[in-house]
Motif scaffolding. Structure first.
Motif, short mmCIF file in Angstrom:
data_model
loop_
_atom_site.label_atom_id
_atom_site.label_comp_id
_atom_site.label_asym_id
_atom_site.label_seq_id
_atom_site.Cartn_x
_atom_site.Cartn_y
_atom_site.Cartn_z
N HIS A 189 -107.48 74.29 -0.78
CA HIS A 189 -107.28 74.45 -2.15
C HIS A 189 -108.53 75.59 -3.27
CE1 HIS A 189 -108.65 73.12 -6.91
NE2 HIS A 189 -107.38 71.64 -6.60
N ARG A 190 -107.60 76.02 -4.09
CA ARG A 190 -108.07 77.44 -4.92
C ARG A 190 -110.21 76.66 -5.16
NH1 ARG A 190 -107.98 76.34 -10.62
NH2 ARG A 190 -107.63 79.14 -10.28
N SER A 191 -109.94 76.26 -5.64
CA SER A 191 -111.23 76.28 -5.52
C SER A 191 -112.75 76.01 -4.48
CB SER A 191 -111.71 75.12 -6.14
OG SER A 191 -111.33 73.01 -5.59
N ALA A 192 -111.52 76.67 -3.44
CA ALA A 192 -112.62 77.03 -2.12
C ALA A 192 -113.31 78.18 -2.25
CB ALA A 192 -111.81 76.27 -1.05
N PHE A 193 -112.46 79.43 -2.73
CA PHE A 193 -112.81 80.48 -3.11
C PHE A 193 -113.07 81.04 -3.65
CE2 PHE A 193 -108.59 79.50 -0.68
CZ PHE A 193 -108.65 80.37 0.26
N THR A 194 -113.97 82.25 -3.96
CA THR A 194 -115.00 82.73 -4.80
C THR A 194 -114.00 84.58 -5.02
OG1 THR A 194 -116.72 81.51 -4.49
CG2 THR A 194 -116.67 83.80 -5.81
N PRO A 195 -113.43 84.91 -5.80
CA PRO A 195 -113.22 83.97 -6.82
C PRO A 195 -112.00 83.09 -6.75
CG PRO A 195 -112.43 86.58 -7.17
CD PRO A 195 -112.60 85.92 -6.01
N PRO A 196 -111.88 81.53 -7.81
CA PRO A 196 -110.43 80.87 -6.78
C PRO A 196 -108.97 82.00 -7.52
CG PRO A 196 -112.25 80.24 -8.45
CD PRO A 196 -112.33 81.71 -9.02
N PRO A 197 -108.05 81.81 -6.49
CA PRO A 197 -106.58 82.46 -6.77
C PRO A 197 -105.95 81.66 -7.52
CG PRO A 197 -107.21 81.87 -4.47
CD PRO A 197 -108.30 81.30 -5.17
N LYS A 198 -104.56 82.16 -8.03
CA LYS A 198 -104.51 80.69 -8.89
C LYS A 198 -103.39 80.33 -8.84
CE LYS A 198 -103.68 84.32 -12.85
NZ LYS A 198 -104.19 85.72 -12.96
N VAL A 199 -103.11 80.21 -7.08
CA VAL A 199 -102.82 79.45 -6.59
C VAL A 199 -103.23 78.92 -5.43
CG1 VAL A 199 -100.18 80.89 -6.69
CG2 VAL A 199 -102.36 81.32 -5.00
N MET A 200 -102.88 77.65 -4.74
CA MET A 200 -103.36 76.94 -3.77
C MET A 200 -102.71 77.77 -2.87
SD MET A 200 -104.34 74.29 -5.01
CE MET A 200 -104.35 72.73 -3.55
N SER A 201 -103.56 77.65 -1.29
CA SER A 201 -103.63 78.32 0.52
C SER A 201 -103.48 77.17 0.96
CB SER A 201 -104.55 78.81 0.20
OG SER A 201 -104.76 79.78 -0.37
N ALA A 202 -103.12 77.71 2.17
CA ALA A 202 -102.47 76.62 3.36
C ALA A 202 -102.55 77.44 4.91
CB ALA A 202 -101.32 76.01 3.11
N ILE A 203 -102.67 76.83 5.59
CA ILE A 203 -103.20 77.42 6.71
C ILE A 203 -101.68 77.36 7.60
CG2 ILE A 203 -104.21 77.72 9.04
CD1 ILE A 203 -106.13 77.83 7.46
N VAL A 204 -101.24 78.69 8.70
CA VAL A 204 -100.39 78.27 9.29
C VAL A 204 -100.49 78.61 10.48
CG1 VAL A 204 -98.08 78.87 9.75
CG2 VAL A 204 -98.01 78.40 8.27
N HIS A 205 -99.75 77.57 11.78
CA HIS A 205 -100.25 77.60 13.50
C HIS A 205 -99.16 78.22 14.25
CE1 HIS A 205 -102.89 78.00 16.74
NE2 HIS A 205 -102.32 76.69 17.51
N VAL A 206 -99.21 78.51 14.42
CA VAL A 206 -98.30 79.28 15.00
C VAL A 206 -98.71 79.69 16.64
CG1 VAL A 206 -95.99 80.77 15.90
CG2 VAL A 206 -97.06 80.32 13.19
N GLU A 207 -97.43 78.61 18.03
CA GLU A 207 -98.00 79.10 19.37
C GLU A 207 -96.49 79.75 19.97
OE1 GLU A 207 -99.64 75.75 21.48
OE2 GLU A 207 -101.03 76.22 20.48
N PRO A 208 -96.32 80.76 20.87
CA PRO A 208 -94.74 80.78 21.65
C PRO A 208 -93.88 80.23 21.91
CG PRO A 208 -96.18 82.12 22.21
CD PRO A 208 -97.15 81.48 21.07
N GLU A 209 -93.19 80.36 22.27
CA GLU A 209 -92.00 79.43 23.07
C GLU A 209 -91.00 80.19 23.24
OE1 GLU A 209 -90.47 76.11 20.50
OE2 GLU A 209 -92.76 74.84 21.44
#
Length: 276
Positions: A189-209
């Motif tokens: 959630h944007r509220s987790a950051f200081t300062p809060p960004p205008k947008v939400m964030s997400a974490i992507v996990h990538v593993e090579p195949e």
């Protein structure tokens, strides 16, 4: 029994003591929640004695979490204001943290690391996509990195894991999925950051195949660039500038009246293989 991690002052106190503020020009947003940072550090799996590359550590919130998880961290930071705060962490974890001052876009990460490594980073928004596409591009495969665990704006993260037929599906999805497994690991959630960004964030996990046989990465990138560069047009129009592409569609039984976002990753791979 493993020794407990050294007790460091609260990150908010460190930031205040060094007079740090997040730089808009560098795309910075600081995370202070230790529990959240520990959850992020857990996404790539057991990091005990594993080499980890972190880009843009800022005052070192995620850096601390990675070190608590037992990683050996190399952190590239171009904001000189953050170096004293990082030096304090370096002193608290002797031999476990190496801070490299400079621009991550200009460094050879494989040469810098010298061994297989995981990438874990709250990427600065202004260079995140460029770094990500660089890690995923090129003919050499498998890569030296063993996984990518990256924080993006949620909209970018959705483009990484998008499926055919959706508005988010495009070049980034094909690049992320044709020889890797990409998943959305966590929303932040944007509220987790200081300062809060205008947008939400997400974490992507990538593993090579394993890389599909007989396919040139350069050809695939060229095909997807042409196809999605004019995504509202039919393939017969968008791919006509790629030599042999229209004949290849016919040979593969792909209707040239389809649009790029309707083709699966496997269909793009089949086109690239035929053209390679």
């Amino acid at each position: 029994m493993a020794e407990p991690p050294p007790k460091l002052p609260a990150l908010r106190d460190v930031v205040a003591r060094h007079g740090l503020s997040a730089s808009k020009a560098l795309g910075q947003n600081f995370l202070f929640d230790e529990q959240l940072l520990d959850r992020i550090a857990a996404i790539p799996g057991d990091l005990e004695d594993r080499a980890v590359l972190e880009i843009g550590p800022g005052p070192g919130g995620l850096t601390r979490a990675l070190l608590r998880a037992g990683a050996r961290v190399t952190a590239i930071e171009m904001d000189r204001r953050c170096l004293p705060a990082l030096a304090e962490i370096e002193a608290a974890f002797p031999g476990k943290l190496r801070v490299v001052e400079g621009d991550a876009m200009k460094r050879d990460h494989d040469a810098l690391m010298g061994e297989p490594y995981a990438v874990v980073a709250n990427l600065p928004y202004n260079v995140g996509t460029a770094l990500f596409t660089r890690w995923l591009s090129g003919e050499a495969w498998p890569p030296r990195w063993t996984s990518l665990t990256l924080m993006f704006q949620q909209e970018v993260a959705q483009r990484v894991v998008a499926k055919p037929g959706t508005s988010a599906y495009g070049r980034l999805a094909v690049l992320s999925q044709w020889r890797s497994a990409a998943s959305l690991a966590m929303k932040v959630h944007r509220s987790a950051f200081t300062p809060p960004p205008k947008v939400m964030s997400a974490i992507v996990h990538v593993e090579p195949e394993p890389m599909p046989a007989g396919v040139s990465a350069r050809v695939l990138e060229r095909v997807t660039e042409a196809a999605f560069g004019q995504r509202r047009k039919m393939l017969r129009q968008s791919l006509k500038g790629v030599p042999g592409a229209l004949d290849t569609l016919e040979a593969l039984g792909i209707d040239p009246q389809r649009r790029a976002e309707t083709l699966s990753v496997d269909e793009f791979v089949a086109v690239a293989r035929a053209l390679s």
